[in-house]
Scaffold this motif. Sequence first.
Motif, PDB file in Angstrom:
ATOM      1  N   ARG A  99      52.336  13.028 -10.213  1.00 53.84           N
ATOM      2  CA  ARG A  99      51.612  12.233 -11.197  1.00 53.84           C
ATOM      3  C   ARG A  99      50.375  11.584 -10.567  1.00 53.84           C
ATOM      4  NH1 ARG A  99      52.736   9.401 -16.064  1.00 53.84           N
ATOM      5  NH2 ARG A  99      53.997  11.207 -16.515  1.00 53.84           N
ATOM      6  N   LEU A 100      50.542  11.086  -9.348  1.00 51.88           N
ATOM      7  CA  LEU A 100      49.427  10.414  -8.679  1.00 51.88           C
ATOM      8  C   LEU A 100      48.353  11.403  -8.240  1.00 51.88           C
ATOM      9  CD1 LEU A 100      51.445   7.785  -6.614  1.00 51.88           C
ATOM     10  CD2 LEU A 100      49.768   7.261  -8.383  1.00 51.88           C
ATOM     11  N   GLU A 101      48.738  12.671  -8.030  1.00 52.31           N
ATOM     12  CA  GLU A 101      47.759  13.672  -7.612  1.00 52.31           C
ATOM     13  C   GLU A 101      47.066  14.337  -8.795  1.00 52.31           C
ATOM     14  OE1 GLU A 101      46.682  14.132  -4.646  1.00 52.31           O
ATOM     15  OE2 GLU A 101      48.122  12.680  -3.873  1.00 52.31           O
ATOM     16  N   THR A 102      47.647  14.236  -9.984  1.00 49.85           N
ATOM     17  CA  THR A 102      47.038  14.903 -11.143  1.00 49.85           C
ATOM     18  C   THR A 102      46.397  13.901 -12.085  1.00 49.85           C
ATOM     19  OG1 THR A 102      49.220  14.938 -12.190  1.00 49.85           O
ATOM     20  CG2 THR A 102      48.537  16.923 -11.025  1.00 49.85           C
ATOM     21  N   ARG A 103      47.204  13.340 -12.996  1.00 50.81           N
ATOM     22  CA  ARG A 103      46.617  12.491 -14.029  1.00 50.81           C
ATOM     23  C   ARG A 103      46.007  11.222 -13.452  1.00 50.81           C
ATOM     24  NH1 ARG A 103      50.470  10.514 -18.468  1.00 50.81           N
ATOM     25  NH2 ARG A 103      49.534   8.511 -17.964  1.00 50.81           N
ATOM     26  N   LEU A 104      46.601  10.718 -12.381  1.00 56.21           N
ATOM     27  CA  LEU A 104      46.128   9.445 -11.831  1.00 56.21           C
ATOM     28  C   LEU A 104      45.368   9.660 -10.530  1.00 56.21           C
ATOM     29  CD1 LEU A 104      49.386   7.405 -12.531  1.00 56.21           C
ATOM     30  CD2 LEU A 104      47.335   7.514 -13.931  1.00 56.21           C
ATOM     31  N   ARG A 105      44.758  10.826 -10.425  1.00 59.21           N
ATOM     32  CA  ARG A 105      44.105  11.244  -9.196  1.00 59.21           C
ATOM     33  C   ARG A 105      43.030  10.274  -8.705  1.00 59.21           C
ATOM     34  NH1 ARG A 105      43.811  15.921  -6.590  1.00 59.21           N
ATOM     35  NH2 ARG A 105      41.892  16.310  -5.435  1.00 59.21           N
ATOM     36  N   SER A 106      42.275   9.736  -9.653  1.00 57.20           N
ATOM     37  CA  SER A 106      41.143   8.887  -9.257  1.00 57.20           C
ATOM     38  C   SER A 106      41.538   7.427  -9.075  1.00 57.20           C
ATOM     39  CB  SER A 106      40.060   8.986 -10.326  1.00 57.20           C
ATOM     40  OG  SER A 106      40.589   8.549 -11.554  1.00 57.20           O
ATOM     41  N   ARG A 107      42.837   7.123  -9.286  1.00 55.87           N
ATOM     42  CA  ARG A 107      43.250   5.717  -9.250  1.00 55.87           C
ATOM     43  C   ARG A 107      43.590   5.260  -7.837  1.00 55.87           C
ATOM     44  NH1 ARG A 107      43.897   5.465 -14.779  1.00 55.87           N
ATOM     45  NH2 ARG A 107      42.493   7.145 -15.343  1.00 55.87           N
ATOM     46  N   ALA A 108      43.392   3.961  -7.623  1.00 54.29           N
ATOM     47  CA  ALA A 108      43.737   3.405  -6.316  1.00 54.29           C
ATOM     48  C   ALA A 108      45.234   3.094  -6.272  1.00 54.29           C
ATOM     49  CB  ALA A 108      42.936   2.135  -6.063  1.00 54.29           C
ATOM     50  N   LEU A 109      45.746   3.085  -5.068  1.00 57.11           N
ATOM     51  CA  LEU A 109      47.163   2.802  -4.870  1.00 57.11           C
ATOM     52  C   LEU A 109      47.304   1.940  -3.622  1.00 57.11           C
ATOM     53  CD1 LEU A 109      50.264   3.518  -5.352  1.00 57.11           C
ATOM     54  CD2 LEU A 109      49.878   5.382  -3.756  1.00 57.11           C
ATOM     55  N   ILE A 110      48.039   0.844  -3.756  1.00 53.09           N
ATOM     56  CA  ILE A 110      48.368   0.036  -2.579  1.00 53.09           C
ATOM     57  C   ILE A 110      49.883  -0.005  -2.522  1.00 53.09           C
ATOM     58  CG2 ILE A 110      48.109  -2.169  -1.400  1.00 53.09           C
ATOM     59  CD1 ILE A 110      45.650  -2.649  -3.169  1.00 53.09           C
ATOM     60  N   MET A 111      50.420   0.394  -1.369  1.00 50.20           N
ATOM     61  CA  MET A 111      51.841   0.634  -1.310  1.00 50.20           C
ATOM     62  C   MET A 111      52.458  -0.002  -0.061  1.00 50.20           C
ATOM     63  SD  MET A 111      53.447   4.315  -1.506  1.00 50.20           S
ATOM     64  CE  MET A 111      55.152   4.609  -1.429  1.00 50.20           C
ATOM     65  N   VAL A 112      53.586  -0.657  -0.288  1.00 48.07           N
ATOM     66  CA  VAL A 112      54.372  -1.198   0.829  1.00 48.07           C
ATOM     67  C   VAL A 112      55.605  -0.336   0.962  1.00 48.07           C
ATOM     68  CG1 VAL A 112      55.864  -3.106   1.522  1.00 48.07           C
ATOM     69  CG2 VAL A 112      53.600  -3.582   0.603  1.00 48.07           C
ATOM     70  N   SER A 113      55.874   0.135   2.170  1.00 50.69           N
ATOM     71  CA  SER A 113      57.112   0.876   2.368  1.00 50.69           C
ATOM     72  C   SER A 113      57.530   0.817   3.824  1.00 50.69           C
ATOM     73  CB  SER A 113      56.943   2.331   1.939  1.00 50.69           C
ATOM     74  OG  SER A 113      58.162   3.013   2.142  1.00 50.69           O
ATOM     75  N   HIS A 114      58.858   0.789   4.020  1.00 52.21           N
ATOM     76  CA  HIS A 114      59.369   0.847   5.385  1.00 52.21           C
ATOM     77  C   HIS A 114      59.563   2.285   5.839  1.00 52.21           C
ATOM     78  CE1 HIS A 114      59.915  -3.326   6.375  1.00 52.21           C
ATOM     79  NE2 HIS A 114      60.276  -3.536   5.131  1.00 52.21           N
ATOM     80  N   HIS A 115      59.420   3.212   4.875  1.00 49.51           N
ATOM     81  CA  HIS A 115      59.563   4.620   5.221  1.00 49.51           C
ATOM     82  C   HIS A 115      58.195   5.187   5.602  1.00 49.51           C
ATOM     83  CE1 HIS A 115      63.694   4.954   3.711  1.00 49.51           C
ATOM     84  NE2 HIS A 115      63.304   4.125   2.761  1.00 49.51           N
ATOM     85  N   SER A 116      58.028   5.523   6.863  1.00 49.59           N
ATOM     86  CA  SER A 116      56.749   6.106   7.289  1.00 49.59           C
ATOM     87  C   SER A 116      56.458   7.381   6.499  1.00 49.59           C
ATOM     88  CB  SER A 116      56.783   6.456   8.776  1.00 49.59           C
ATOM     89  OG  SER A 116      57.329   5.409   9.510  1.00 49.59           O
ATOM     90  N   SER A 117      57.526   8.103   6.142  1.00 51.28           N
ATOM     91  CA  SER A 117      57.308   9.372   5.435  1.00 51.28           C
ATOM     92  C   SER A 117      56.689   9.130   4.056  1.00 51.28           C
ATOM     93  CB  SER A 117      58.630  10.127   5.310  1.00 51.28           C
ATOM     94  OG  SER A 117      59.500   9.432   4.444  1.00 51.28           O
ATOM     95  N   HIS A 118      57.101   8.039   3.392  1.00 54.77           N
ATOM     96  CA  HIS A 118      56.502   7.748   2.084  1.00 54.77           C
ATOM     97  C   HIS A 118      55.037   7.359   2.241  1.00 54.77           C
ATOM     98  CE1 HIS A 118      60.574   6.932  -0.085  1.00 54.77           C
ATOM     99  NE2 HIS A 118      60.445   8.166   0.351  1.00 54.77           N
TER     100      HIS A 118
END
Lengths: 216, 276
Positions: A165-184
């Motif tokens: 979803r983030l790569e297609t419809r929301l491609r141009s949108r910014a994302l700020i993400m907190v995660s303890h998983h380095s893989s995420h």
Amino acid sequence: MIILDGVSKYYRMRGRAQRWILRDTTAVIRPGDRLGILGRNGAGKSTLMRMLGGVEYPNAGRIERRMSVSWPLAHGIGVHGALSGADNARFIARIYGRPVEEMVDAVNEFAELGGYMDMPVHTYSAGMMSRLQLGLSLAMDFDCYLIDEATSVGDQRFIERTQHRLETRLRSRALIMVSHHSSHIRTFCRTAAILHDGILTFFEDLDEAIATYEAL
Amino acid sequence: MSATSWGERRAAAAPGEFARTVRGFRNQLRVVHALILREMQTRFGRNQLGFLWLFLEPLMLAGALATLKWAMSIGDSIPGVSIFVFTLVSYLPYFTFRAIISRAPGTLRSNMTLLYHQQIKLLDVVLARHALEMAAVITVMALIVIGVWVWGDTPPWNIPILFTGLVLLFLLAHGLGLMAAAAAASSEIAERLIHPLIYLSLPLSGALISLHTLDPSIREVLLWNPQAHIHEMVREGFFGDRLPSYFHIGYVTFWVAVVNLLGLAALRAVRPRLEF
């Protein structure tokens, strides 16, 4: 664009001590940025997210949001436990002025909750909860999404759906993400920042950021 | 800025400030409406009686007190005015007044996570709850009016006065509730003081006694309190000529404005200091 201009934030502890979350930080988050935020437990990552989302206010400095920013997605936040997933979707549609039933369909389509859509949210598993929350947020049209560990409990299939979803419809949108998983962080982000002792350090290179974080 | 308000801000920038205010007002109405629906849903959700309780609670409390007073014949008897009905119409508004103020801090605290949505302001959360309480008390009052009309064969004297009294009471309680919520959010001591203060203010409220039966010098003192005017108004609307009443709508309106402006300012001052 989100502009942090000399932002300081601390919490008062017992006695006269202060715990610093941010010290005089100036930074810019641009449209389309995909920023991961790393930091130890208690470093203030969630507080930073709440400040970016306009929920909590800094003690000093200014945060200016020149684009629309989602509410910070954190576990159990922004939904009511006694209401069903569908009713929560209706409520959010109403406050943001969206067509109500369209919103319910969009959330269900993304979160794949099936019959649970009509069950009270407190009966949800952690994974279902995060699917509902991401479904609610991604069904809205924000310029920037704040995701605080909400992907952490999702299964592989759901992570892939979110990424798609983030790569297609929301491609141009910014994302700020907190995660303890380095893989995420690697999956969703292009740059990263480490929050440590009130200092937010930005890294252009993800590997460098993750290596620095792991060495903390 | 959230999605909608941002879009609307861009659209409204051209027509000017007035259009923006109108839009903001519409947004707020939409949010309060959504909050009221949600509140009703969650009350229904907890148990079947949930929503009914909103009406039953004040009715039962006022009814019990009225029965007690009637059975024990406490209070001066006024010709043509039943003690039972008098207590009912005096205590019911007082009960709502007290409930709104004492519950406001809890309303705020238990709904903090709603503030994650930028559309929802602190004021909206409190406003939605109070609007529901107000709707409940007006409904209960209407039931009492109808009941007394049908069974007691005494129609209310002046419904507009009665209604205005209830609305003013609500607005006064709303403003004080905002102040109580803001005070409780900024200091624990203030929160502890709210309950005792509300109870101590009962004798000064003029709620349970007709000002007409009081010594003029005491009456003068009570009439400094806008709440006493309101209770007199409600009784005027109910009993009219049978029970002379003392009130001044202008004085009450002045205090309603003062209390609400202070409440809004207090809420605004406390908002940046809230911790989640």
